[in-house]
Enzyme design. Sequence first.
Site, PDB file in Angstrom:
ATOM      1  CG  MET A  30     -15.178  -2.126  12.815  1.00 37.99           C
ATOM      2  SD  MET A  30     -16.148  -2.290  14.685  1.00 37.99           S
ATOM      3  CE  MET A  30     -16.872  -3.816  14.423  1.00 37.99           C
ATOM      4  CG  LEU A  33     -10.152  -6.368   6.005  1.00 34.54           C
ATOM      5  CD1 LEU A  33      -9.286  -5.714   4.651  1.00 34.54           C
ATOM      6  CD2 LEU A  33     -11.368  -5.542   6.256  1.00 34.54           C
ATOM      7  N   GLY A  36     -16.390 -10.351   1.884  1.00 37.89           N
ATOM      8  CA  GLY A  36     -17.472  -9.316   1.929  1.00 37.89           C
ATOM      9  C   GLY A  36     -17.063  -7.857   2.100  1.00 37.89           C
ATOM     10  CG  HIS A  37     -14.647  -6.462   5.086  1.00 35.86           C
ATOM     11  ND1 HIS A  37     -14.381  -7.452   5.983  1.00 35.86           N
ATOM     12  CD2 HIS A  37     -15.292  -5.590   6.048  1.00 35.86           C
ATOM     13  CE1 HIS A  37     -14.735  -7.553   7.250  1.00 35.86           C
ATOM     14  NE2 HIS A  37     -15.471  -6.430   7.294  1.00 35.86           N
ATOM     15  N   GLY A 147     -22.161  -2.484   3.742  1.00 36.24           N
ATOM     16  CA  GLY A 147     -22.881  -3.813   3.439  1.00 36.24           C
ATOM     17  C   GLY A 147     -24.372  -3.867   3.734  1.00 36.24           C
ATOM     18  CE  LYS A 149     -23.323 -10.686   8.817  1.00 36.76           C
ATOM     19  NZ  LYS A 149     -22.796  -9.814  10.014  1.00 36.76           N
ATOM     20  CB  SER A 185     -19.634 -12.243  10.029  1.00 36.75           C
ATOM     21  OG  SER A 185     -19.193 -11.594  11.284  1.00 36.75           O
ATOM     22  NE  ARG A 187     -19.026  -9.929  16.771  1.00 35.29           N
ATOM     23  CZ  ARG A 187     -19.245  -8.644  16.634  1.00 35.29           C
ATOM     24  NH1 ARG A 187     -19.872  -8.374  15.473  1.00 35.29           N
ATOM     25  NH2 ARG A 187     -19.096  -7.704  17.403  1.00 35.29           N
TER      26      ARG A 187
HETATM   27  P1  AMP Z   1     -17.239  -4.500   9.779  1.00 34.38           P
HETATM   28  O1  AMP Z   1     -15.835  -4.796   9.555  1.00 34.38           O
HETATM   29  O2  AMP Z   1     -17.819  -5.790  10.501  1.00 34.38           O
HETATM   30  O3  AMP Z   1     -17.496  -3.289  10.654  1.00 34.38           O
HETATM   31  O4  AMP Z   1     -17.803  -4.351   8.284  1.00 34.38           O
HETATM   32  C1  AMP Z   1     -17.416  -3.200   7.493  1.00 34.38           C
HETATM   33  C2  AMP Z   1     -18.412  -3.147   6.281  1.00 34.38           C
HETATM   34  O5  AMP Z   1     -18.401  -4.406   5.529  1.00 34.38           O
HETATM   35  C3  AMP Z   1     -19.949  -2.995   6.655  1.00 34.38           C
HETATM   36  O6  AMP Z   1     -20.317  -1.905   5.891  1.00 34.38           O
HETATM   37  C4  AMP Z   1     -20.330  -4.228   6.566  1.00 34.38           C
HETATM   38  O7  AMP Z   1     -21.797  -4.217   6.365  1.00 34.38           O
HETATM   39  C5  AMP Z   1     -19.605  -4.660   5.434  1.00 34.38           C
HETATM   40  N1  AMP Z   1     -19.701  -6.318   5.360  1.00 34.38           N
HETATM   41  C6  AMP Z   1     -19.539  -6.979   6.494  1.00 34.38           C
HETATM   42  N2  AMP Z   1     -19.881  -8.322   6.020  1.00 34.38           N
HETATM   43  C7  AMP Z   1     -20.259  -8.232   4.948  1.00 34.38           C
HETATM   44  C8  AMP Z   1     -20.562  -9.675   3.911  1.00 34.38           C
HETATM   45  N3  AMP Z   1     -20.748 -10.609   4.252  1.00 34.38           N
HETATM   46  N4  AMP Z   1     -21.223  -8.850   2.653  1.00 34.38           N
HETATM   47  C9  AMP Z   1     -21.180  -7.598   2.453  1.00 34.38           C
HETATM   48  N5  AMP Z   1     -20.801  -6.566   3.115  1.00 34.38           N
HETATM   49  C10 AMP Z   1     -20.166  -7.012   4.304  1.00 34.38           C
END
Ligand code: AMP
Length: 280
Positions: A30, A33, A36-37, A147, A149, A185, A187
Amino acid sequence: MRTVRDVKALRGVVAGWKAAGQSVGVVPTMGALHPGHLSLVSAARAGTDRVIATIFVNPMQFNNPEDLAKYPRTEERDAGMLAAAGVDLLFMPPPEVVYPEGFATSVRVSGLSAELEGMFRPGHFDGVATVVTKLFLMTAADRAFFGEKDWQQLQIVRRLARDLNIPVAITGCPTLREADGLAMSSRNTRLSAADRATAPALHRAMSAAGTVIRNGAPVAEALTRARQEVQRAGFGEVEYLELRGAEGLEPLQMLDRPARILAAAWLGGVRLIDNIDVTR
Ligand code: AMP
């Protein structure tokens, strides 16, 4: 890196790769970034010939309009980070491309979606399952990287791919953490400096509970103590902090199978989630 916003252009690029015999990986995000991403992008680069990243802040998975409105958007910065990380194609569709006028279909993984996050974010996982299914079908990726996460999301994605015979292999990647243990995160940027200092207490309490449970302490007591520690540290409501079976997310009273502790808690108006492995 090429950026495309419509499905026809996306399919055109992917068809060219596949005609050349190249495998395709996708990393759905989303945006906003962080490292983690980018660790998912690295895993994709190591595992497939071509890498697609997607950025789409999916309105269907936000049960709270304020959370959607406040979700950080940093498109240009994100695109720069993805290009530098070696992404071949960025798919960044506007909402009307994903949900055109008259859109009426949703994907629901029953059972798993009702637990934990599902209790506190009704409809959230229907939005996730629907958009992830669409991203799989739009990109025709051979592999997808998610992730740990978002552990519950990972289990739901695995299940929907299997249930719907979508020919995509799902890879889960470890949670990247800050030096103090806080799970990275998007957030986290919304935390005040004081709350940012408090935030690692969640992971600390979960880890302590995990250790004593592994050593044979009664599960319910260990979890109660962890919830108390999180609140004592300065968190608001702890929505859940529980021991669950790692795959089916069934509640566990004892550590008799692969397990995770999963938690969601509020800190200064920001909802944080985390999970850890507690397999003996
Ligand atoms: P999001 O942008 O929050 O939807 O996350 C996109 C992808 O990144 C999802 O597969 C999450 O699980 C992964 N993700 C988010 N935070 C982390 C993190 N700290 N470590 C590893 N993967 C992550």
